[in-house]
Structures are given as structure tokens and as C-alpha cells.
Design a protein around this motif. Structure first.
Motif, PDB file in Angstrom:
ATOM      1  N   ARG A  23      -9.460  29.374 -34.637  1.00 14.13           N
ATOM      2  CA  ARG A  23     -10.732  28.662 -34.466  1.00 14.13           C
ATOM      3  C   ARG A  23     -11.092  28.413 -33.004  1.00 14.13           C
ATOM      4  NH1 ARG A  23      -7.721  26.473 -38.240  1.00 14.13           N
ATOM      5  NH2 ARG A  23      -6.976  24.819 -36.917  1.00 14.13           N
ATOM      6  N   ALA A  24     -10.169  27.934 -32.232  1.00 14.08           N
ATOM      7  CA  ALA A  24     -10.461  27.588 -30.844  1.00 14.08           C
ATOM      8  C   ALA A  24     -10.043  28.731 -29.930  1.00 14.08           C
ATOM      9  CB  ALA A  24      -9.701  26.315 -30.466  1.00 14.08           C
ATOM     10  N   THR A  25     -10.711  28.839 -28.816  1.00 15.88           N
ATOM     11  CA  THR A  25     -10.351  29.859 -27.847  1.00 15.88           C
ATOM     12  C   THR A  25     -10.284  29.247 -26.463  1.00 15.88           C
ATOM     13  OG1 THR A  25     -12.647  30.490 -27.479  1.00 15.88           O
ATOM     14  CG2 THR A  25     -11.435  31.726 -29.151  1.00 15.88           C
ATOM     15  N   GLY A  26      -9.628  29.980 -25.558  1.00 15.88           N
ATOM     16  CA  GLY A  26      -9.592  29.548 -24.163  1.00 15.88           C
ATOM     17  C   GLY A  26      -8.394  28.699 -23.832  1.00 15.88           C
ATOM     18  N   TRP A  27      -8.196  28.533 -22.530  1.00 15.98           N
ATOM     19  CA  TRP A  27      -6.996  27.841 -22.075  1.00 15.98           C
ATOM     20  C   TRP A  27      -7.016  26.367 -22.404  1.00 15.98           C
ATOM     21  CZ3 TRP A  27      -5.854  24.308 -18.110  1.00 15.98           C
ATOM     22  CH2 TRP A  27      -6.950  23.873 -17.373  1.00 15.98           C
ATOM     23  N   ARG A  28      -8.167  25.751 -22.525  1.00 13.65           N
ATOM     24  CA  ARG A  28      -8.208  24.327 -22.860  1.00 13.65           C
ATOM     25  C   ARG A  28      -7.696  24.077 -24.273  1.00 13.65           C
ATOM     26  NH1 ARG A  28     -11.031  21.411 -19.036  1.00 13.65           N
ATOM     27  NH2 ARG A  28     -12.291  22.676 -17.673  1.00 13.65           N
ATOM     28  N   ALA A  29      -7.873  25.052 -25.158  1.00 15.96           N
ATOM     29  CA  ALA A  29      -7.411  24.908 -26.530  1.00 15.96           C
ATOM     30  C   ALA A  29      -5.914  25.175 -26.662  1.00 15.96           C
ATOM     31  CB  ALA A  29      -8.188  25.849 -27.439  1.00 15.96           C
ATOM     32  N   THR A  30      -5.332  25.834 -25.676  1.00 17.66           N
ATOM     33  CA  THR A  30      -3.900  26.114 -25.717  1.00 17.66           C
ATOM     34  C   THR A  30      -3.154  24.823 -25.439  1.00 17.66           C
ATOM     35  OG1 THR A  30      -4.253  28.344 -24.939  1.00 17.66           O
ATOM     36  CG2 THR A  30      -2.035  27.469 -24.714  1.00 17.66           C
ATOM     37  N   GLY A  31      -2.304  24.432 -26.353  1.00 24.58           N
ATOM     38  CA  GLY A  31      -1.601  23.167 -26.225  1.00 24.58           C
ATOM     39  C   GLY A  31      -0.577  23.157 -25.114  1.00 24.58           C
ATOM     40  N   TRP A  32      -0.382  21.970 -24.574  1.00 22.70           N
ATOM     41  CA  TRP A  32       0.650  21.791 -23.552  1.00 22.70           C
ATOM     42  C   TRP A  32       2.018  22.054 -24.143  1.00 22.70           C
ATOM     43  CZ3 TRP A  32      -0.148  21.901 -18.608  1.00 22.70           C
ATOM     44  CH2 TRP A  32      -1.391  21.505 -18.104  1.00 22.70           C
ATOM     45  N   ARG A  33       2.193  21.721 -25.425  1.00 24.12           N
ATOM     46  CA  ARG A  33       3.490  21.937 -26.063  1.00 24.12           C
ATOM     47  C   ARG A  33       3.829  23.428 -26.098  1.00 24.12           C
ATOM     48  NH1 ARG A  33       5.434  21.124 -32.176  1.00 24.12           N
ATOM     49  NH2 ARG A  33       7.650  21.287 -31.737  1.00 24.12           N
ATOM     50  N   THR A  34       2.860  24.240 -26.469  1.00 17.02           N
ATOM     51  CA  THR A  34       3.074  25.686 -26.514  1.00 17.02           C
ATOM     52  C   THR A  34       3.403  26.214 -25.124  1.00 17.02           C
ATOM     53  OG1 THR A  34       1.589  25.911 -28.387  1.00 17.02           O
ATOM     54  CG2 THR A  34       1.999  27.900 -27.092  1.00 17.02           C
ATOM     55  N   ALA A  35       2.654  25.759 -24.139  1.00 13.45           N
ATOM     56  CA  ALA A  35       2.895  26.199 -22.762  1.00 13.45           C
ATOM     57  C   ALA A  35       4.265  25.745 -22.281  1.00 13.45           C
ATOM     58  CB  ALA A  35       1.800  25.666 -21.842  1.00 13.45           C
ATOM     59  N   ALA A  36       4.640  24.520 -22.623  1.00 11.35           N
ATOM     60  CA  ALA A  36       5.952  24.005 -22.209  1.00 11.35           C
ATOM     61  C   ALA A  36       7.075  24.793 -22.876  1.00 11.35           C
ATOM     62  CB  ALA A  36       6.064  22.520 -22.544  1.00 11.35           C
ATOM     63  N   GLN A  37       6.900  25.153 -24.147  1.00 11.76           N
ATOM     64  CA  GLN A  37       7.919  25.930 -24.839  1.00 11.76           C
ATOM     65  C   GLN A  37       8.043  27.329 -24.235  1.00 11.76           C
ATOM     66  OE1 GLN A  37       6.414  25.410 -28.817  1.00 11.76           O
ATOM     67  NE2 GLN A  37       7.920  23.822 -29.256  1.00 11.76           N
ATOM     68  N   ALA A  38       6.906  27.938 -23.910  1.00 12.34           N
ATOM     69  CA  ALA A  38       6.943  29.256 -23.271  1.00 12.34           C
ATOM     70  C   ALA A  38       7.619  29.157 -21.909  1.00 12.34           C
ATOM     71  CB  ALA A  38       5.526  29.812 -23.121  1.00 12.34           C
ATOM     72  N   THR A  39       7.310  28.105 -21.174  1.00  7.17           N
ATOM     73  CA  THR A  39       7.906  27.911 -19.855  1.00  7.17           C
ATOM     74  C   THR A  39       9.401  27.650 -19.973  1.00  7.17           C
ATOM     75  OG1 THR A  39       5.804  27.013 -19.053  1.00  7.17           O
ATOM     76  CG2 THR A  39       7.746  26.597 -17.697  1.00  7.17           C
ATOM     77  N   LEU A  40       9.791  26.868 -20.948  1.00  3.48           N
ATOM     78  CA  LEU A  40      11.213  26.588 -21.155  1.00  3.48           C
ATOM     79  C   LEU A  40      11.965  27.866 -21.498  1.00  3.48           C
ATOM     80  CD1 LEU A  40      13.396  24.454 -21.180  1.00  3.48           C
ATOM     81  CD2 LEU A  40      12.873  24.040 -23.583  1.00  3.48           C
ATOM     82  N   HIS A  41      11.363  28.697 -22.316  1.00  5.01           N
ATOM     83  CA  HIS A  41      11.994  29.981 -22.641  1.00  5.01           C
ATOM     84  C   HIS A  41      12.185  30.790 -21.371  1.00  5.01           C
ATOM     85  CE1 HIS A  41      11.512  34.336 -23.183  1.00  5.01           C
ATOM     86  NE2 HIS A  41      12.541  34.129 -23.967  1.00  5.01           N
ATOM     87  N   CYS A  42      11.130  30.891 -20.592  1.00  6.15           N
ATOM     88  CA  CYS A  42      11.175  31.673 -19.356  1.00  6.15           C
ATOM     89  C   CYS A  42      12.174  31.054 -18.372  1.00  6.15           C
ATOM     90  CB  CYS A  42       9.772  31.717 -18.760  1.00  6.15           C
ATOM     91  SG  CYS A  42       9.493  33.118 -17.697  1.00  6.15           S
TER      92      CYS A  42
END
Length: 172
Positions: A23-42
């Protein structure tokens, strides 16, 4: 921590980007949790390589430049390897898995390496401290925390545009 094991939140909860047609698009819709999990993986792969490189360079008494170079090289190797491991489990051909890992992790690892090595070089005596010195380990831990905090917004922005770790999600 294995990329395939935690799947960026187990079900991509909070991950709403145009990449998945939600439903939502763009970086504002991307959750901080998802970004933090991706960053933690990296960061996991990055930290393995970074710590190993710092330990090798310090134990061998290498010049600071050589120690940093080894750390950076190993951070990229381990970072890409963790991503490839999960992608290869999805029965993706090796060459394609390499391309996916490069697309998913290059910017994230580069930002992390810039930050954590800048901190290590910037803390007086950190690279010259021995492996039994709290200055070495404290500076290294601080550098990885700083790298995580600064890279998370970068990953959030990239995922929201279908780039970075967003390219890996199709293989889970």
C-alpha cells in the motif's frame, strides 16, 4: 547472526515499500525497525571482518594503514558472504547471488567502514593499543555502535527506494 535466520524481522513486518507492491511507497513508509534489522544484519558481517582485521593487524604489529586496509577488506568479504549464504539457500545460482549481495550490501558496508574506521583512527592511541588494552576494545565497540547509528537512516532511505537490502527480500 545469519541473514536467512532472522529474515529481517521474520515476516518483514513494517516493510512497506514500492518494491513489494504494498500500500505505501517511498522511504518514509519504510519502517525504522526494518532498516535497523537490515543494518544489524550488515553490521554482523562487517563487525566480524572489522574485528578480525583489527586483531590481525594489531597482533602482527602492522602499520595502522595496513590494519585498516585488512579490516575493510574482511568486512566486505564477511558482509557479502552472510548475504550470499541466505540467497544461495534460495537456490539462486552463485553468480547471481554475488550480484545480489553486491547490490544489497555495498553502500551499507561502505558507510559502516567509513564510520568505524574513522572512529578507530580518530581515537588517540586506539590502533596502537594492544589486544589486552581496554582502549582498543572500547574504541572498537564504540566505532561499531556509531556505524550502526549512522548507517540505519541510509539503509532506511535505500530500502524505501527498492535498493540495498530490499533486493534481497525477493529471495526469502
Amino acid at each position: 547472526m545469519d541473514h536467512s535466520g532472522h529474515e529481517h524481522g521474520g515476516g518483514h513486518s513494517g516493510h512497506h515499500t514500492g518494491h513489494h507492491g504494498s500500500r505505501a511507497t517511498g522511504w518514509r513508509a519504510t519502517g525504522w525497525r526494518t532498516a535497523a534489522q537490515a543494518t544489524l544484519h550488515c553490521l554482523t558481517g562487517c563487525a566480524i571482518g572489522e574485528v578480525l582485521g583489527m586483531v590481525i593487524g594489531t597482533a602482527a604489529g602492522l602499520h595502522n594503514g595496513a590494519t585498516v586496509a585488512i579490516s575493510i577488506a574482511l568486512a566486505f568479504v564477511f558482509g557479502y558472504a552472510l548475504t550470499m549464504r541466505g540467497v544461495l539457500r534460495a537456490q539462486v545460482a552463485f553468480r547471481r547471488a554475488v550480484k545480489i549481495a553486491l547490490a544489497a550490501d555495498t553502500v551499507s558496508i561502505a558507510v559502516m567502514e567509513l564510520i568505524d574506521n574513522t572512529v578507530m583512527v580518530g581515537v588517540p592511541g586506539a590502533l596502537d593499543a594492544g589486544l589486552d588494552d581496554a582502549l582498543f576494545w572500547g574504541s572498537l565497540a564504540f566505532s561499531l555502535v556509531a556505524a550502526f547509528l549512522i548507517t540505519t537512516p541510509v539503509n532506511r532511505w535505500m530500502i524505501g527506494r527498492g535498493k540495498g537490502h530490499a533486493v534481497v527480500h525477493a529471495y526469502h
